[in-house]
Design a protein around this motif. Structure first.
Motif, PDB file in Angstrom:
ATOM      1  N   PRO A 191     -11.892   8.697   1.942  1.00 57.40           N
ATOM      2  CA  PRO A 191     -10.800   9.655   1.694  1.00 57.40           C
ATOM      3  C   PRO A 191      -9.821   9.092   0.673  1.00 57.40           C
ATOM      4  O   PRO A 191      -9.652   7.865   0.552  1.00 57.40           O
ATOM      5  N   ILE A 192      -9.152   9.947  -0.065  1.00 57.28           N
ATOM      6  CA  ILE A 192      -8.361   9.551  -1.226  1.00 57.28           C
ATOM      7  C   ILE A 192      -7.253   8.547  -0.915  1.00 57.28           C
ATOM      8  O   ILE A 192      -6.902   7.702  -1.735  1.00 57.28           O
ATOM      9  N   PHE A 193      -6.697   8.600   0.303  1.00 53.50           N
ATOM     10  CA  PHE A 193      -5.607   7.688   0.651  1.00 53.50           C
ATOM     11  C   PHE A 193      -6.068   6.557   1.577  1.00 53.50           C
ATOM     12  O   PHE A 193      -5.244   5.917   2.227  1.00 53.50           O
ATOM     13  N   ALA A 194      -7.377   6.292   1.612  1.00 55.39           N
ATOM     14  CA  ALA A 194      -7.918   5.292   2.534  1.00 55.39           C
ATOM     15  C   ALA A 194      -7.374   3.891   2.275  1.00 55.39           C
ATOM     16  O   ALA A 194      -7.250   3.088   3.199  1.00 55.39           O
ATOM     17  N   PHE A 195      -7.028   3.594   1.021  1.00 57.00           N
ATOM     18  CA  PHE A 195      -6.570   2.249   0.673  1.00 57.00           C
ATOM     19  C   PHE A 195      -5.050   2.175   0.471  1.00 57.00           C
ATOM     20  O   PHE A 195      -4.538   1.131   0.055  1.00 57.00           O
ATOM     21  N   CYS A 196      -4.367   3.266   0.745  1.00 52.79           N
ATOM     22  CA  CYS A 196      -2.912   3.292   0.481  1.00 52.79           C
ATOM     23  C   CYS A 196      -2.087   2.758   1.638  1.00 52.79           C
ATOM     24  O   CYS A 196      -0.982   2.242   1.431  1.00 52.79           O
TER      25      CYS A 196
END
Length: 518
Positions: free
Chosen positions: A437-442
């Motif tokens: 998912p796009i925010f997995a590393f945020c």
């Protein structure tokens, strides 16, 4: 050999991390002593040419990084998949190529030495001294380039603690050499370069000896040079080279801009202030370096989900560890500079704050870069880094010169653009290449930002109630804040599972430390 078992990885992580931190502690103490020692003996103006010439030499890494950035990855993946012959060819191809490239780079090194006073501003009485220093640092670079190939042994076997011991020994040799030369001969800039050359020769010898001990079955033979392997490494490495070109525009142009726009004196004083951010980068490199073998090994075993989870944990651990020194340096910048060099440097306390505070983000994300290397998706990051790096140089020149902000403008430019890149691009791109998912590393690095900000605020506030005018009072404040921070991290920032993981780490860590002291 790196195994997929998480308990084994955890044990190796502990050993490597402890060894790296012990080595780093030695290096940091020596650096903290050396910088004011050299400034007091050479003067701030002359001292500034030591890091400046090193920065100029670092530009040559754009040529060598195409090979050296990817060799550990290709060697490790080949060995993990049982292709010993392929791994051996990768090693020898890299070694032979590094030797040839290093010899060719002697040409621009000599030319650069001759025309150095046209590239940077040098007072007439220091020209020969700076030129001699430049060529000596160039030789350090050449030997380091050749030596770097042998580091695949400690990387693949995940025995990075051996590299830590070698680096510590090399640092001690350099410090002793500087001390002896400064007292035996009249202090000069070239003596620092000569000391670095001596320490690099020691490091090269240790690296080769460790390689032969760890991987005795890997033959050193130039007959193993393979054109296809060379193409494999350099094709991937070319993008890393482009990426490093952008990184240089972020990290290694500030002193050049300061020298050309503001002059040698300001550049020298700025170089001293930058030592803190440089030490933090080395500190972070010692932490994140221990995660690399495991991340690449997990990718080689096609364990993508486990790799993503491990990387997020690495980002969080890295961020929480660096948040403490970042917060302390920012919050106590004035007393640090006054007691470290002299009271005149207190005027740069907000410059020190500006050069360090953004590192809570820009260093914490470093484990994410390992994923890009492991998956071999470095093209887009290279382009983005190069474009934003060029923008950083342009903005630094404008802010330092026409805008009249001086060194603060140079620091502000890097702070803005590097932070923007690593907040918006890096985590989103990593999510894209891993299918997450796009925010997995945020989510991993916002806690370190908050932690370093709070620590800095506490440090600033304490100065209104306590006079920090001696090393003893500074030490007491550092200890109090550190104990408070450790308690908050344990009870607030760590989850129940992470606390259990921490407990599992403590027992073998203490056992390891007891073993090393016996």
């Amino acid at each position: 050999m790196i195994h997929g078992s998480m308990p084994i990885m955890r044990k190796q992580l502990i050993i490597n991390l402890i060894s790296n931190l012990l080595s780093l502690g030695i290096s940091t103490l020596i650096s903290l002593w050396l910088v004011p020692f050299m400034i007091n003996h050479l003067g701030a103006d002359a001292y500034g040419y030591v890091p400046l010439t090193q920065q100029l030499i670092n530009y040559l890494t754009v040529v060598t990084i195409a090979l050296n950035s990817m060799i550990a990855r290709f060697f490790t993946v080949a060995m993990e998949r049982g292709d010993k012959d392929g791994a051996e060819k990768y090693f020898n191809t890299s070694l032979y190529s590094n030797i040839m490239i290093s010899l060719l780079l002697m040409v621009p090194l000599v030319i650069g030495t001759v025309f150095l006073d046209r590239l940077i501003k040098i007072p007439p009485h220091l020209v020969f001294d700076v030129q001699l220093s430049f060529i000596l640092f160039g030789l350090v670079f050449v030997i380091s380039t050749i030596s770097s190939t042998f580091s695949v042994a400690t990387f693949y076997t995940n025995k990075l603690y051996l590299s830590s011991v070698s680096n510590a020994a090399s640092t001690i040799v350099r410090a002793i050499a500087i001390l002896l030369l400064f007292y035996v001969i009249s202090p000069m800039i070239w003596q620092v370069g000569f000391s670095s050359l001596a320490s690099m020769i020691v490091l090269f010898a240790l690296s080769y000896w460790i390689f032969r001990k760890i991987l005795p079955d890997i033959k050193v033979s130039f007959r193993q040079f393979d054109r296809k392997k060379f193409t494999d490494i350099t094709f991937s490495g070319l993008w890393m080279s482009l990426n490093w070109s952008g990184a240089i525009l972020f990290l290694y142009v500030d002193l050049l801009v300061a020298n050309r726009v503001l002059g040698p004196r300001i550049s020298g004083e700025y170089a001293a202030v930058l030592q803190w951010s440089n030490m933090l980068r080395v500190f972070c490199g010692s932490i994140t370096g221990v995660f690399g073998p495991a991340i690449i090994s997990l990718y080689a075993q096609h364990k993508i989900a486990e790799m993503v989870r491990y990387t997020n944990q690495s980002v969080k651990l890295t961020g929480l560890m660096i948040a403490l020194p970042i917060g302390l340096i920012c919050g106590l910048a004035g007393p640090l500079l006054s007691l470290w060099i002299n009271p005149e440097f207190k005027k740069y306390e907000w410059l020190l704050f500006l050069t360090v505070i953004h590192l809570s983000i820009n260093l914490a994300v470093q484990p994410m870069f390992i994923i890009q290397t492991a998956i071999n998706k470095v093209k887009i990051p290279a382009i983005v880094t190069l474009v934003m790096g060029a923008a950083n140089v342009l903005l630094a020149i404008i802010l330092a010169g026409p805008a009249g902000m001086g060194v603060y403008g140079i620091a502000l430019a890097g702070c803005i653009l590097l932070t923007a890149k690593n907040i918006f691009f890096t985590p989103i791109y990593n999510a894209h290449i891993t299918g997450e998912p796009i925010f997995a590393f945020c989510k991993s690095f916002f806690q370190p930002i908050a932690a370093s900000t709070v620590i800095a605020a506490i440090g600033i506030a304490l100065q209104h109630f306590f006079s920090i005018n001696s090393l003893a009072s500074l030490f007491v404040v550092l200890c109090v804040i550190s104990l408070f921070y450790c308690a908050v991290v344990y009870f607030v920032f760590l989850t129940a599972d992470e606390r259990r993981y921490f407990h599992d780490m403590i027992a073998p860590a203490l056992k390891y430390l007891r073993g090393t002291s016996e």
